[in-house]
Design a protein around this motif. Structure first.
Motif, PDB file in Angstrom:
ATOM      1  N   GLN A   6       0.830  -1.211   0.000  1.00 34.58           N
ATOM      2  CA  GLN A   6       0.000   0.000   0.000  1.00 34.58           C
ATOM      3  C   GLN A   6       0.862   1.258   0.000  1.00 34.58           C
ATOM      4  N   LEU A   7       2.025   1.146  -0.682  1.00 35.91           N
ATOM      5  CA  LEU A   7       2.969   2.249  -0.801  1.00 35.91           C
ATOM      6  C   LEU A   7       3.591   2.215  -2.193  1.00 35.91           C
ATOM      7  N   PRO A   8       4.092   3.339  -2.687  1.00 33.93           N
ATOM      8  CA  PRO A   8       4.825   3.312  -3.962  1.00 33.93           C
ATOM      9  C   PRO A   8       6.080   2.457  -3.838  1.00 33.93           C
ATOM     10  N   VAL A   9       6.327   1.625  -4.830  1.00 31.92           N
ATOM     11  CA  VAL A   9       7.512   0.771  -4.874  1.00 31.92           C
ATOM     12  C   VAL A   9       8.246   1.065  -6.176  1.00 31.92           C
ATOM     13  N   ASN A  10       9.546   1.383  -6.070  1.00 32.33           N
ATOM     14  CA  ASN A  10      10.345   1.675  -7.258  1.00 32.33           C
ATOM     15  C   ASN A  10      11.640   0.874  -7.223  1.00 32.33           C
ATOM     16  N   ASP A  11      12.339   0.837  -8.361  1.00 33.75           N
ATOM     17  CA  ASP A  11      13.563   0.046  -8.442  1.00 33.75           C
ATOM     18  C   ASP A  11      14.748   0.930  -8.809  1.00 33.75           C
ATOM     19  N   ARG A  12      15.907   0.314  -8.890  1.00 30.84           N
ATOM     20  CA  ARG A  12      17.150   1.037  -9.153  1.00 30.84           C
ATOM     21  C   ARG A  12      17.102   1.776 -10.500  1.00 30.84           C
ATOM     22  N   THR A  13      16.524   1.122 -11.514  1.00 31.06           N
ATOM     23  CA  THR A  13      16.439   1.745 -12.830  1.00 31.06           C
ATOM     24  C   THR A  13      15.644   3.040 -12.773  1.00 31.06           C
ATOM     25  N   PHE A  14      14.482   2.995 -12.137  1.00 34.04           N
ATOM     26  CA  PHE A  14      13.636   4.188 -12.013  1.00 34.04           C
ATOM     27  C   PHE A  14      14.376   5.297 -11.265  1.00 34.04           C
ATOM     28  N   LEU A  15      15.114   4.923 -10.210  1.00 36.50           N
ATOM     29  CA  LEU A  15      15.828   5.909  -9.402  1.00 36.50           C
ATOM     30  C   LEU A  15      16.891   6.633 -10.225  1.00 36.50           C
ATOM     31  N   ILE A  16      17.671   5.869 -10.996  1.00 34.41           N
ATOM     32  CA  ILE A  16      18.713   6.490 -11.816  1.00 34.41           C
ATOM     33  C   ILE A  16      18.087   7.400 -12.875  1.00 34.41           C
ATOM     34  N   LEU A  17      16.973   6.967 -13.454  1.00 33.50           N
ATOM     35  CA  LEU A  17      16.279   7.805 -14.434  1.00 33.50           C
ATOM     36  C   LEU A  17      15.802   9.115 -13.808  1.00 33.50           C
ATOM     37  N   GLU A  18      15.312   9.044 -12.567  1.00 33.84           N
ATOM     38  CA  GLU A  18      14.844  10.243 -11.882  1.00 33.84           C
ATOM     39  C   GLU A  18      15.992  11.209 -11.625  1.00 33.84           C
ATOM     40  N   ILE A  19      17.142  10.666 -11.218  1.00 30.80           N
ATOM     41  CA  ILE A  19      18.308  11.521 -10.965  1.00 30.80           C
ATOM     42  C   ILE A  19      18.748  12.205 -12.256  1.00 30.80           C
ATOM     43  N   PHE A  20      18.783  11.432 -13.333  1.00 28.70           N
ATOM     44  CA  PHE A  20      19.182  12.005 -14.615  1.00 28.70           C
ATOM     45  C   PHE A  20      18.200  13.089 -15.037  1.00 28.70           C
ATOM     46  N   ALA A  21      16.914  12.869 -14.789  1.00 25.31           N
ATOM     47  CA  ALA A  21      15.903  13.864 -15.162  1.00 25.31           C
ATOM     48  C   ALA A  21      16.093  15.152 -14.360  1.00 25.31           C
ATOM     49  N   GLN A  22      16.465  15.028 -13.094  1.00 29.16           N
ATOM     50  CA  GLN A  22      16.681  16.196 -12.245  1.00 29.16           C
ATOM     51  C   GLN A  22      17.923  16.976 -12.653  1.00 29.16           C
ATOM     52  N   ARG A  23      18.955  16.264 -13.142  1.00 28.41           N
ATOM     53  CA  ARG A  23      20.262  16.895 -13.350  1.00 28.41           C
ATOM     54  C   ARG A  23      20.513  17.367 -14.780  1.00 28.41           C
ATOM     55  N   ALA A  24      19.784  16.841 -15.751  1.00 27.47           N
ATOM     56  CA  ALA A  24      20.046  17.225 -17.145  1.00 27.47           C
ATOM     57  C   ALA A  24      19.790  18.721 -17.325  1.00 27.47           C
ATOM     58  N   ARG A  25      20.731  19.393 -17.974  1.00 26.28           N
ATOM     59  CA  ARG A  25      20.617  20.838 -18.175  1.00 26.28           C
ATOM     60  C   ARG A  25      20.568  21.217 -19.662  1.00 26.28           C
ATOM     61  N   SER A  26      21.354  20.554 -20.473  1.00 25.50           N
ATOM     62  CA  SER A  26      21.404  20.914 -21.886  1.00 25.50           C
ATOM     63  C   SER A  26      20.183  20.362 -22.626  1.00 25.50           C
ATOM     64  N   HIS A  27      19.945  20.928 -23.808  1.00 23.79           N
ATOM     65  CA  HIS A  27      18.837  20.452 -24.643  1.00 23.79           C
ATOM     66  C   HIS A  27      19.021  18.979 -24.970  1.00 23.79           C
ATOM     67  N   GLU A  28      20.255  18.597 -25.314  1.00 29.01           N
ATOM     68  CA  GLU A  28      20.526  17.202 -25.657  1.00 29.01           C
ATOM     69  C   GLU A  28      20.301  16.292 -24.459  1.00 29.01           C
ATOM     70  N   GLY A  29      20.811  16.702 -23.295  1.00 24.65           N
ATOM     71  CA  GLY A  29      20.652  15.881 -22.103  1.00 24.65           C
ATOM     72  C   GLY A  29      19.196  15.656 -21.745  1.00 24.65           C
ATOM     73  N   LYS A  30      18.386  16.702 -21.860  1.00 25.11           N
ATOM     74  CA  LYS A  30      16.962  16.566 -21.550  1.00 25.11           C
ATOM     75  C   LYS A  30      16.279  15.620 -22.535  1.00 25.11           C
ATOM     76  N   LEU A  31      16.663  15.705 -23.811  1.00 24.23           N
ATOM     77  CA  LEU A  31      16.088  14.794 -24.808  1.00 24.23           C
ATOM     78  C   LEU A  31      16.451  13.350 -24.489  1.00 24.23           C
ATOM     79  N   GLN A  32      17.702  13.131 -24.105  1.00 24.75           N
ATOM     80  CA  GLN A  32      18.157  11.779 -23.818  1.00 24.75           C
ATOM     81  C   GLN A  32      17.426  11.182 -22.619  1.00 24.75           C
ATOM     82  N   VAL A  33      17.242  11.991 -21.585  1.00 28.78           N
ATOM     83  CA  VAL A  33      16.509  11.526 -20.401  1.00 28.78           C
ATOM     84  C   VAL A  33      15.058  11.250 -20.747  1.00 28.78           C
ATOM     85  N   GLU A  34      14.467  12.149 -21.537  1.00 27.52           N
ATOM     86  CA  GLU A  34      13.065  11.957 -21.927  1.00 27.52           C
ATOM     87  C   GLU A  34      12.887  10.641 -22.670  1.00 27.52           C
TER      88      GLU A  34
END
Length: 382
Positions: free
Chosen positions: A90-118
């Motif tokens: 009865q709680l959100p459950v996430n895995d290592r892959t999702f966590l790394i994707l979230e970090i990348f989404a938070q940190r990407a700054r350039s246009h290319e980086g944001k596209l890659q994360v997306e």
């Protein structure tokens, strides 16, 4: 910071982190607060709950006791396992892959980086529709963007994600072609290209700043740098400038989607004349981290590029473990690779590193014969 329970399952593999230290660092980097850790051993993952019903109940009780609002697994979960665990906890459950994707989404700054994360997130999400929407069982009629008659919402969402993936790949393709044009221009200028690579948090950006006196973002955290930064480095000893690129850090179990999505960024490493492989000399797991970097280099086709090992953070090594020499060699996959000990923070060994880079740049026409400028193995050092 959301209180989070960390879960690790020892399946008998070589890379199991019994203390979940790296997962904890990743969680903190993403803005989570680890409040409990659960470790168990299994021969194989449970098909339904990954950890089995008994351990799942133990995790649920610990979450209740600690007030955790999220469960985080150190391994990748299947969509079905994720859905079943969330129903049980009865709680959100996430895995290592999702966590790394979230970090990348938070940190990407350039246009290319944001596209890659997306792109990576869309590819991950396309397999998780089964759990992300609870309203998908009902049918929706209609026309246009709402889908055809009888098309389920899950089919509509999957089609929309597929279209977004296609558009994002096309936009990334344009960026990749632009990078190829830039590389051809550098080649016409007879540029010598050096790429900084290494495990995340090895100090690549700090070393980059120390070499080129730049102000690239550097911090004591995982994935401080996501976007490739390139600067010119003048080597007076060689009387020439070289191109120096700081690239994204590697990590154990890097999601394949990210490797694919970041192909354009990692292309800087693929096209380099020399890889400056930065290692955290103060980390007791540095041999395993080197192996992980080598594995990713093989995956992107950059494993045959000459390397110079830079064992960074020598200032953080205990006095009794300090290297006897600042220059020697280290064996990687049966080959002796030149190694230099430095501290990018207090500049220990930096003059020696610049001198070494100048020697290699001078011998640019004979890079395939790098061992001729390597010191003989000494057996010294950590």
């Amino acid at each position: 910071m959301a209180p989070t329970i960390l879960v690790g399952v020892d399946l008998g593999g070589p890379n199991f982190d019994s203390e979940l230290e790296e997962l904890g660092l990743l969680a903190q980097t993403a803005g989570l607060q680890p409040v409990g850790r659960v470790v168990c051993k299994r021969r194989a993952p449970d098909a339904a709950l990954f950890v089995g019903s008994g351990k799942a109940e133990e995790i649920r009780q610990l979450a209740l006791q600690t007030g955790a609002t999220e469960i985080l697994f150190d391994q990748s979960l299947s969509p079905g396992q994720q859905r079943n665990l969330e129903r049980h906890m009865q709680l959100p459950v996430n895995d290592r892959t999702f966590l790394i994707l979230e970090i990348f989404a938070q940190r990407a700054r350039s246009h290319e980086g944001k596209l890659q994360v997306e792109l990576a997130r869309l590819q991950y999400l396309s397999t998780r529709l089964v759990r992300r929407w609870s309203h998908l069982e009902r049918q929706r009629g209609g026309i246009g963007t709402r889908g055809g008659p009888g098309e389920t919402q899950i089919e509509l969402d999957r089609r929309m994600i597929s279209e977004n993936i296609k558009r994002t790949k096309e936009r990334l393709g344009k960026v990749k072609r632009q990078r190829q044009t830039q590389r051809r221009q550098r080649e016409r200028r007879d540029a010598f290209n050096i790429s900084l690579i290494g495990y995340t948090n090895a100090g690549k950006s700090t070393l980059f700043n120390a070499l080129v006196k730049a102000r690239a973002y550097a911090a004591d955290q995982l994935f401080a740098t996501l976007d490739t930064t390139t600067r010119q480095l003048y080597l007076g000893e060689a009387n020439r400038s070289v191109s120096l690129s700081d690239t994204v850090g590697f990590i154990r179990d890097l999601p394949h989607g990210l490797v694919d999505a970041f192909q354009a960024t990692l292309q800087e490493a693929i096209d380099a004349d020399l890889l400056l492989h930065v290692v955290d000399a103060a980390n007791v797991d540095f041999p395993e981290q080197i192996a992980q970097v080598q594995a990713v280099l093989k995956e992107i086709g950059a494993d045959d590029i000459p390397q110079l090992l830079v064992f960074n953070k020598v200032d953080a090594i205990s006095a009794d473990a300090q290297p006897l020499r600042l220059e020697d060699t280290y064996e990687i996959e049966g080959l002796q690779t030149p190694r230099i000990f430095v501290s990018a923070r207090n500049l220990t060994g930096m003059p020696l590193l610049r001198q070494k880079l100048a020697e290699i740049a001078k011998s640019a026409t004979d890079l395939n014969d790098l061992p001729s400028i390597h010191p003989e193995p000494s057996g010294d050092g950590v």
